[in-house]
Enzyme design. Structure first.
Site, PDB file in Angstrom:
ATOM      1  N   GLN A 293      37.223  54.686  42.915  1.00 47.97           N
ATOM      2  CA  GLN A 293      38.306  53.737  42.661  1.00 47.97           C
ATOM      3  C   GLN A 293      39.674  54.339  42.974  1.00 47.97           C
ATOM      4  O   GLN A 293      40.595  53.616  43.362  1.00 47.97           O
ATOM      5  CB  GLN A 293      38.252  53.260  41.207  1.00 47.97           C
ATOM      6  CG  GLN A 293      36.987  52.475  40.882  1.00 47.97           C
ATOM      7  CD  GLN A 293      36.827  51.246  41.762  1.00 47.97           C
ATOM      8  OE1 GLN A 293      37.686  50.374  41.790  1.00 47.97           O
ATOM      9  NE2 GLN A 293      35.732  51.183  42.506  1.00 47.97           N
TER      10      GLN A 293
ATOM     11  N   HIS B 217      41.452  53.448  46.272  1.00 48.59           N
ATOM     12  CA  HIS B 217      42.109  52.166  46.513  1.00 48.59           C
ATOM     13  C   HIS B 217      43.544  52.346  46.968  1.00 48.59           C
ATOM     14  O   HIS B 217      44.030  51.610  47.834  1.00 48.59           O
ATOM     15  CB  HIS B 217      42.097  51.326  45.228  1.00 48.59           C
ATOM     16  CG  HIS B 217      40.999  50.316  45.182  1.00 48.59           C
ATOM     17  ND1 HIS B 217      41.067  49.120  45.858  1.00 48.59           N
ATOM     18  CD2 HIS B 217      39.813  50.317  44.543  1.00 48.59           C
ATOM     19  CE1 HIS B 217      39.960  48.428  45.639  1.00 48.59           C
ATOM     20  NE2 HIS B 217      39.185  49.127  44.847  1.00 48.59           N
TER      21      HIS B 217
ATOM     22  N   GLU C 249      41.349  47.915  33.674  1.00 52.40           N
ATOM     23  CA  GLU C 249      40.759  46.859  34.502  1.00 52.40           C
ATOM     24  C   GLU C 249      39.234  47.000  34.564  1.00 52.40           C
ATOM     25  O   GLU C 249      38.498  46.067  34.291  1.00 52.40           O
ATOM     26  CB  GLU C 249      41.359  46.943  35.909  1.00 52.40           C
ATOM     27  CG  GLU C 249      40.760  45.952  36.891  1.00 52.40           C
ATOM     28  CD  GLU C 249      41.262  46.172  38.305  1.00 52.40           C
ATOM     29  OE1 GLU C 249      41.063  45.268  39.142  1.00 52.40           O
ATOM     30  OE2 GLU C 249      41.831  47.253  38.600  1.00 52.40           O
ATOM     31  N   HIS C 250      38.773  48.169  34.977  1.00 51.54           N
ATOM     32  CA  HIS C 250      37.336  48.456  35.040  1.00 51.54           C
ATOM     33  C   HIS C 250      36.994  49.514  33.998  1.00 51.54           C
ATOM     34  O   HIS C 250      37.682  50.535  33.913  1.00 51.54           O
ATOM     35  CB  HIS C 250      36.934  49.012  36.409  1.00 51.54           C
ATOM     36  CG  HIS C 250      37.350  48.164  37.572  1.00 51.54           C
ATOM     37  ND1 HIS C 250      38.448  48.471  38.370  1.00 51.54           N
ATOM     38  CD2 HIS C 250      36.827  47.022  38.068  1.00 51.54           C
ATOM     39  CE1 HIS C 250      38.562  47.556  39.320  1.00 51.54           C
ATOM     40  NE2 HIS C 250      37.595  46.659  39.164  1.00 51.54           N
TER      41      HIS C 250
ATOM     42  N   ASP D  77      32.761  45.118  42.469  1.00 51.78           N
ATOM     43  CA  ASP D  77      33.768  44.855  43.488  1.00 51.78           C
ATOM     44  C   ASP D  77      33.199  44.081  44.671  1.00 51.78           C
ATOM     45  O   ASP D  77      33.902  43.273  45.283  1.00 51.78           O
ATOM     46  CB  ASP D  77      34.354  46.173  44.011  1.00 51.78           C
ATOM     47  CG  ASP D  77      35.460  46.722  43.129  1.00 51.78           C
ATOM     48  OD1 ASP D  77      35.930  45.991  42.237  1.00 51.78           O
ATOM     49  OD2 ASP D  77      35.847  47.886  43.345  1.00 51.78           O
TER      50      ASP D  77
ATOM     51  N   HIS E 193      61.078   9.367  17.474  1.00 47.79           N
ATOM     52  CA  HIS E 193      59.634   9.555  17.320  1.00 47.79           C
ATOM     53  C   HIS E 193      59.116   8.651  16.203  1.00 47.79           C
ATOM     54  O   HIS E 193      58.064   8.003  16.330  1.00 47.79           O
ATOM     55  CB  HIS E 193      59.317  11.014  16.959  1.00 47.79           C
ATOM     56  CG  HIS E 193      59.400  11.975  18.097  1.00 47.79           C
ATOM     57  ND1 HIS E 193      60.569  12.242  18.763  1.00 47.79           N
ATOM     58  CD2 HIS E 193      58.440  12.756  18.676  1.00 47.79           C
ATOM     59  CE1 HIS E 193      60.344  13.153  19.701  1.00 47.79           C
ATOM     60  NE2 HIS E 193      59.054  13.473  19.672  1.00 47.79           N
TER      61      HIS E 193
END
Length: 436
Positions: free
Chosen positions: A250, A253, A318-319, A352, A412
């Site tokens: 990862q 990335h 995230e992961h 992924d 109202h």
């Protein structure tokens, strides 16, 4: 006790970089809003050296892209899309319209209505992220979105054939070859040649993410996304090689992608740090992964499982890959994560690319309050009300009138009073007019 063997950059350094990105994106969005297609084309030339006659691909160009792929490549894309479609359809089937009579003559309900126009951004400048077409376009299609626009930047000076094919197979109605801020701005703002959308989805670099943030409100977005994050939770049931592979897998990335090891074993922690250094000598993407690991990688050692759960929820990654003797311990206790990958037989790469869950997930601790992209993101839950009897209208009206009086909302209150006068009767026991 929680202790760090390695830390990443501090918050001040991250904030300084973010401010520069914000200013750049703000200027580009303003320019595109003022000059439309002319500005979009100028930025495409500047950033991607891409200046086609038309950014929208025709059917002949799409068919030509498909012909560039082998039968094996087409079958692999189809396999991945079948998995994503199956899970997305199961999610869609779990969402039901509701209608209930809450009181005699009072009917309430909600409908799940697809968004009309969605723009899907598929990253492809550095790495051609074919899987993002499945995750965004296909999921929107399962949700029932009538118009799906998909865009990806050119790759090495041309449309990437696999990305174009994946977008087409997933069901995109319009396919653009356009990248960066100019792509999401064109879809959100609209130009003379590109009809605007109502929602933007899909991952992207820091500039794309910031553009989505600044456009939020003008259009909907899937979530606020930053660089890819991974957290590996491990104990001595796995080895350093597997931990290092999953961290670097990862970290490649991008140079700002955090990869964090959280463990109860100091030996595993130190072995993994050594193994990361060894693998960086042979990994083809080491140039990116090394910078990411050096500046954003972290190694944290805890004494207990409960400390690891607490720290993992604080990180809200995230992961989260759990490789411990009892992965379900974390499934049952963790509350803040984008996606969990339980046990050594699975990994983030499966999620992924192919396993079927969506890979567009919350970053920057946003997992504290949202999950990732799923079929429900493309649906609006819209309520409706129906009052079917005079008695019910007058009864609700009486309650409403008194509640409006407490809030000093005279207009109202008159809406309610009119229904009481039209549909109610003074001799009904529940009728209690508001006293001035």
């Amino acid at each position: 006790m929680i202790r760090y063997l390695k830390r990443g950059k501090d918050a001040a350094a991250l904030a300084a970089a973010d401010s520069q990105v914000r200013a750049t994106v703000e200027a580009i969005l303003k320019d595109i809003e003022q000059r439309g297609d002319e500005a979009v084309r100028a930025y495409s030339r500047k950033f991607d050296q891409w200046d086609p006659a038309d950014f929208i691909l025709g059917r002949d160009a799409i068919a030509a892209a498909r012909r560039q792929l082998s039968a094996r490549e087409l079958a692999d894309i189809e396999f991945a899309q079948v998995q994503v479609r199956r899970f997305a359809q199961a999610q869609r089937d779990s969402l039901c319209d509701v209608e209930v009579e809450t009181l005699p003559g009072v009917v309430l309900g909600h409908k799940t209505i697809p968004i009309n126009n969605v723009g899907c951004y598929i990253p492809g400048g550095k790495y051609p992220l074919i899987a993002s077409a499945h995750m965004s376009v296909l999921t929107a299609k399962v949700a029932g979105v009538p118009r799906i626009v998909a865009t990806a930047p050119p790759y090495q000076g041309a449309p990437h054939p696999a990305i174009v094919t994946a977008m087409d197979m997933a069901g995109a109605d319009e396919i653009l070859v356009l990248g960066g801020v100019q792509a999401v701005a064109a879809m959100a703002i609209g130009t003379a040649s590109i009809r605007p959308v109502d929602m933007l989805v899909g991952p992207g670099n820091m500039f794309v993410a910031e553009a989505k943030r600044q456009l939020f409100g003008r259009v909907g977005i899937d979530l606020f996304a930053g660089p890819t994050e991974t957290l590996v939770i491990a104990d001595e049931s796995v080895d350093a090689e597997m931990c290092a592979v999953d961290l670097l897998g990862q970290a490649e990335h991008g140079p700002t992608s955090p990869a964090v090891l959280l463990t109860t074993s100091e030996k595993l922690a130190r072995d993994t740090m050594a193994e990361v250094e060894r693998q960086l000598t042979i990994l083809p993407t080491a140039g990116i992964a090394r910078q990411s690991w050096a500046e954003y990688g972290e190694v944290i050692v805890c004494d207990t499982l409960d400390e690891m759960v607490a720290k993992a929820d604080e990180i809200a990654s995230e992961h989260v890959q759990v490789m411990t003797a009892d992965p379900d311990y974390f499934l049952q206790r963790m509350t803040n994560y984008g996606a969990l990958f339980l046990g050594p037989r699975t990994n983030v790469s499966f999620g992924d690319k192919v396993i079927g869950t969506n890979h567009t997930l919350p970053t920057n601790k946003n997992a504290r309050y949202t999950g990732g992209l799923w079929v429900g993101k493309f649906l609006k839950t819209c309520t409706y009300q129906r009052v079917t009897t005079d008695a019910a209208s007058a009864m609700i009206g009486a309650y409403c009138s008194r509640l409006c009086h407490m809030e000093n909302f005279a207009g109202h209150g008159e809406q309610a009073n009119l229904r009481v006068r039209r549909y109610g009767h003074r001799d009904v026991a529940w009728y209690q007019p508001v006293q001035d």
